[in-house]
Design an enzyme around this catalytic site. Structure first.
Site, PDB file in Angstrom:
ATOM      1  CG  ASN A 150      -0.334  -0.442   2.473  1.00 18.60           C
ATOM      2  OD1 ASN A 150       0.207  -1.547   2.565  1.00 18.60           O
ATOM      3  ND2 ASN A 150      -0.369   0.405   3.476  1.00 18.60           N
ATOM      4  CD  GLN A 178      -3.902  -0.026  -1.428  1.00 15.58           C
ATOM      5  OE1 GLN A 178      -4.205   0.501  -2.513  1.00 15.58           O
ATOM      6  NE2 GLN A 178      -4.261   0.510  -0.270  1.00 15.58           N
ATOM      7  N   GLY A 199     -13.790  -2.795  -0.761  1.00 12.15           N
ATOM      8  CA  GLY A 199     -14.535  -1.967  -1.702  1.00 12.15           C
ATOM      9  C   GLY A 199     -14.051  -0.531  -1.815  1.00 12.15           C
ATOM     10  CB  THR A 236     -28.512  -8.859   8.131  1.00 11.17           C
ATOM     11  OG1 THR A 236     -29.270  -9.650   9.039  1.00 11.17           O
ATOM     12  CG2 THR A 236     -29.398  -8.392   6.986  1.00 11.17           C
ATOM     13  CB  CYS A 324       1.745  10.188  15.304  1.00 11.53           C
ATOM     14  SG  CYS A 324       2.379  11.222  16.587  1.00 11.53           S
TER      15      CYS A 324
END
Ligand code: PLP
Length: 390
Positions: A150, A178, A199, A236, A324
Site C-alpha cells: 500500500n 491494493q 470496496g 445480515t 505517530c
C-alpha cells in the site's frame, strides 16, 4: 478550495454510477435477502448479480466469494481460519511490510504461542524466495503475503510464493486490497487459496470487503451466527454496499486498461519531473515491479508531515508513510524494512492516483512541490547544509 486528491490508496471516491446502483436499496428496496417473500427475493437477485460481478473481476466462481465488512475482516478471517483448519500447526509466515490488518494479528498471535516468521525485503522492497523456502516447514499453517504494498506499490510474486507454500502443505492467503481493480487477476489460473479485497479502494463505499476462498479449500468462519454466505460469514448482508461493490467491480474491468496506460503515464511523469526538479529525491521501490497508480518518493532532509501540511494548504491531498507512535514520529515500518535511510524515510510522500486523476492535478504537484521542499530544507540545519553543498 477544490481538492487535488492523490491519496487513492487510503480511500477512493465512490463512482457516481456505483452510488446510483446502490441508492434504491436504502429506502425502497430495503428487504432482507434471506426473507421468503418477494420483497426480499428481489434483493437476493441483486446480491447474486453482485457476487457474479465480483467473481468476474477476479476470474473466480461466484460461490468462492464471501462478502465481509472490510479488508481487515477478510485478512483476519483468512488467517484465523487456517489456524482452525490445522490446529496442530503453530507457524505462520508473513512479511515485514504487510498492512497492520495482517501484521498486528500475527504479532498478537505470538502471544498465544504461535511462531511467526516475518520475511525481509531488499532495498527495492522485493522478497527473497529462498528465505521463504528456509522458513517453511511442516508446522506452517499459512503463508500470508500481500499482493501489492500500500505504501510503495511494490508487487510481490504471489503465484511463486503460493506454489512454494503448497510444497509444504501450507495454505496461501494474499491481501490484495491494493491490487484488485488496478492489475488483472485470474483466480482460475492461480494457486492462491484465499484473497482479501476492500470496496473503498476501488470506488465502492467504505465498509464492504470480500474474502475469496478457492472451492475445496477448507474454511472455518470467523463470524458465526446466522446462515448467511452459506454459513461462512454470519450477519445480515450489507445489501446496498454489496450491490455497489458489484458495480464497482464491473467498472474496474472496464477501466483496467486506462489504469495501466493513462494513469500509469501520469504517475511516471510525476516521478520524472519531480526527480528532475528536486535534488536528492528518490522513488522508494522504484527498481521493483509496481502498481501503476502508486509512487512513494523520498525527499532527503525534510519532514514528510511538513510537506503534507504545506501541500494541503494548496489543496493537494497525499500521504506520508509515517505514523505517530507514542508521541514520537516513527518512519513507516515498510520503508524501515527496505532499509531506506532515516533522513529519507522521514521525508517520504506517497502519491496514489486513480481514474479520476487529471493531468492538471499532476501539473499542480509539479508546480507546488519543488518550492515547498526547498523552503523546508532552508528551514532545517541539515537541509541548509545540503543546499549550501550544492
Ligand atoms: N490491506 C491493505 C494492503 C490496505 O491498504 C488496507 C487499507 O488501507 C487494508 C488491508 C484494510 O482494508 P479496510 O480499510 O477495508 O479494512
Amino acid at each position: 478550495m477544490k481538492e487535488i486528491y492523490l491519496d487513492n490508496n487510503a480511500t477512493t471516491k465512490v463512482d457516481e454510477a456505483v452510488f446510483e446502483e446502490m441508492r434504491p436499496y436504502f429506502c425502497e428496496l430495503y428487504g432482507n435477502p434471506s426473507s421468503m417473500h418477494f420483497f426480499g427475493g428481489q434483493v437476493q437477485k441483486k446480491v447474486d448479480e453482485a457476487r457474479n460481478r465480483v467473481a468476474a473481476l477476479l476470474g473466480a466462481l461466484p460461490e468462492e466469494i464471501i462478502f465481509t465488512a472490510c479488508g481487515t475482516e477478510s485478512d483476519n478471517a483468512a488467517i484465523r481460519s487456517a489456524l482452525e483448519v490445522f490446529p496442530e500447526k503453530r507457524h505462520i509466515i508473513t512479511t515485514r511490510v504487510e498492512h497492520p490488518a495482517v501484521l498486528t494479528l500475527c504479532r498478537n498471535l505470538t502471544k498465544k504461542g504461535y511462531r511467526v516468521t516475518e520475511l525481509n525485503v531488499d532495498n527495492a522492497g522485493r522478497l527473497d524466495l529462498n528465505e521463504l523456502r528456509s522458513a517453511l516447514d511442516d508446522n506452517t499453517a499459512i503463508v500470508s503475503v500481500m499482493y501489492a504494498n500500500n505504501e510503495t506499490g511494490v508487487i510481490f510474486p504471489v503465484e511463486e510464493v503460493a506454489a512454494i507454500a503448497k510444497e509444504k502443505g501450507a495454505l496461501f492467503h494474499t491481501d490484495a486490497v491494493q491490487a484488485v481493480g488496478k492489475i488483472p487477476l485470474n483466480m482460475a489460473a492461480s494457486s492462491i487459496d484465499m484473497l482479501s479485497l476492500s470496496g473503498h479502494k476501488l470506488h465502492a463505499p467504505k465498509g464492504i470487503g470480500v474474502l475469496y476462498v478457492r472451492k475445496g479449500v477448507p474454511f472455518r468462519p470467523f463470524m458465526v451466527g446466522g446462515h448467511q454466505e452459506k454459513g461462512r460469514r454470519a450477519g445480515t448482508e450489507s445489501t446496498s454496499s454489496i450491490i455497489a461493490l458489484g458495480k464497482a467491480c464491473e467498472l474496474a474491468t472496464k477501466f483496467m486498461e486506462d489504469e495501466n496506460t493513462r494513469v500509469k503515464g501520469m504517475r511516471d511523469r510525476l516521478e520524472r519531473e519531480l526527480m528532475a526538479l528536486i535534488p536528492s529525491a528518490r522513488v522508494n521501490g522504484g527498481a521493483a515491479d509496481r502498481l501503476p497508480n502508486t509512487t512513494s518518493i523520498a525527499f532527503e532532509f525534510v519532514e514528510g508531515e511538513a510537506i503534507l501540511l504545506l501541500l494541503s494548504e494548496n489543496g493537494i491531498c497525499a500521504s506520508s508513510g509515517s505514523a505517530c507512535t507514542s508521541g514520537s514520529l516513527e518512519p513507516s515500518h515498510v520503508l524501515r524494512a527496505m532499509g531506506v535511510p532515516f533522513t529519507c524515510a522521514h521525508g517520504s510522500i506517497r502519491f496514489s492516483l486513480s481514474r479520476f486523476t487529471t493531468d492538471g492535478d499532476i501539473d499542480a504537484v509539479i508546480r507546488e512541490l519543488p518550492p515547498v521542499v526547498n523552503r523546508l530544507r532552508e528551514m532545517s540545519p541539515f537541509g541548509r547544509e545540503f543546499l549550501q553543498s550544492k
